[in-house]
Design a protein around this motif. Structure first.
Motif, PDB file in Angstrom:
ATOM      1  N   PHE A 176       6.345  -2.513  16.621  1.00  0.00           N
ATOM      2  CA  PHE A 176       5.209  -1.692  16.211  1.00  0.00           C
ATOM      3  C   PHE A 176       4.090  -1.674  17.250  1.00  0.00           C
ATOM      4  CE2 PHE A 176       7.437  -2.923  12.413  1.00  0.00           C
ATOM      5  CZ  PHE A 176       7.472  -1.758  11.667  1.00  0.00           C
ATOM      6  N   GLU A 180       7.314   2.167  21.267  1.00  0.00           N
ATOM      7  CA  GLU A 180       7.552   3.594  21.477  1.00  0.00           C
ATOM      8  C   GLU A 180       6.902   4.070  22.779  1.00  0.00           C
ATOM      9  OE1 GLU A 180       7.522   7.757  18.950  1.00  0.00           O
ATOM     10  OE2 GLU A 180       6.455   5.996  18.175  1.00  0.00           O
ATOM     11  N   ARG A 203      10.145   3.720  16.239  1.00  0.00           N
ATOM     12  CA  ARG A 203       9.856   2.294  16.327  1.00  0.00           C
ATOM     13  C   ARG A 203      11.107   1.432  16.358  1.00  0.00           C
ATOM     14  NH1 ARG A 203       5.976   4.076  12.431  1.00  0.00           N
ATOM     15  NH2 ARG A 203       3.846   3.982  13.249  1.00  0.00           N
TER      16      ARG A 203
END
Length: 249
Positions: A176, A180, A203
């Motif tokens: 998290f 990405e 994610r």
């Protein structure tokens, strides 16, 4: 029996080692092929991602960059396997998931290198490890597999901007925080410097996925070695051939 036949018999499936396990693996892939196309090299990577993640929709999250078509990163990775390039992972788990069968590539992990750099600068151990191995020229011409650490992906991208040229990248860091973004960064340098890369969006990801996709590059190389696949045929040419064969039938 020819050398290629012996090779194919020994490495019919690079993961399973018993008949029961091979039957399960093949049945599982048959199910995957009901939902994922089976026409291009890129499709093989998509299939492997679905098989690894247990999620049919994951096929739509795989990205291919750094080449003229989607197959280009797969061709580059398989070619590197055939040339016995080093496979460099970010952490131990990614390395452990990559088969030791069906190829003669050295497997290395970055983690464990660059301890002094991490201590001096406060950067993560994985980022420091990538930078340390890059100083040694390890990443040039190698298959760079990153399955866990976003900071390793960021560090590798910096190395590429500074002139390092891996043969191919598989980058699926998970999480998290910056995961990405790190894959977006890899895609950016992949496109800018023509470094073939396979990544995913979102994610999810992880070491298991990175290892599975790297293993599929090894499978593709095995099929080339046993004359079951012409590696340099483009996706468009392969699709045209399939269409022609269908019309003939």
């Amino acid at each position: 029996m020819s050398d290629s036949q012996e090779f194919e018999q020994e490495y019919a499936d690079l993961g399973a080692t018993t008949q029961n396990a091979m039957d399960i693996a093949e049945t599982s892939m048959d199910i995957v092929r009901q939902f994922v196309p089976d026409e291009t090299l890129a499709d093989r990577i998509r299939q492997k991602s679905v098989h690894s993640m247990g999620d049919i929709e994951f096929q739509h999250l795989i990205e291919f960059t750094g080449g003229d078509d989607e197959d280009a990163p797969v061709r580059a990775g398989a070619r590197a396997v055939l040339e016995e390039a080093t496979i460099v992972t970010d952490i131990t788990m990614s390395k452990a998931g990559i088969t030791g069968r069906g190829h003669n590539c050295e497997k290395r992990k970055a983690i464990g290198n660059g301890a002094e750099l991490a201590k001096e600068t406060g950067m993560t151990r994985t980022a420091a490890s990538v930078l340390e191995l890059d100083k040694q020229g390890v990443y040039d011409g190698a298959i760079a597999t990153i399955g866990n650490a976003p900071t390793a992906a960021f560090a590798l991208a910096d190395c590429i901007e500074n002139g390092t040229r891996p043969a191919a990248i598989v980058a699926t860091p998970v999480g998290f925080v910056k995961a990405e973004e790190s894959r977006q960064r890899i895609r950016g340098v992949s496109e800018e410097y023509d470094v073939p890369a396979i990544t995913n969006v979102g994610r999810r990801g992880g070491s298991g996925l990175a290892a599975a996709l790297t293993n599929e590059l090894i499978h593709v190389a095995k099929d080339v070695r046993t004359d079951d696949l012409e590696l340099e045929v483009t996706a468009d040419a392969r699709a045209a051939r399939v269409e022609s064969e269908s019309e003939d039938e």
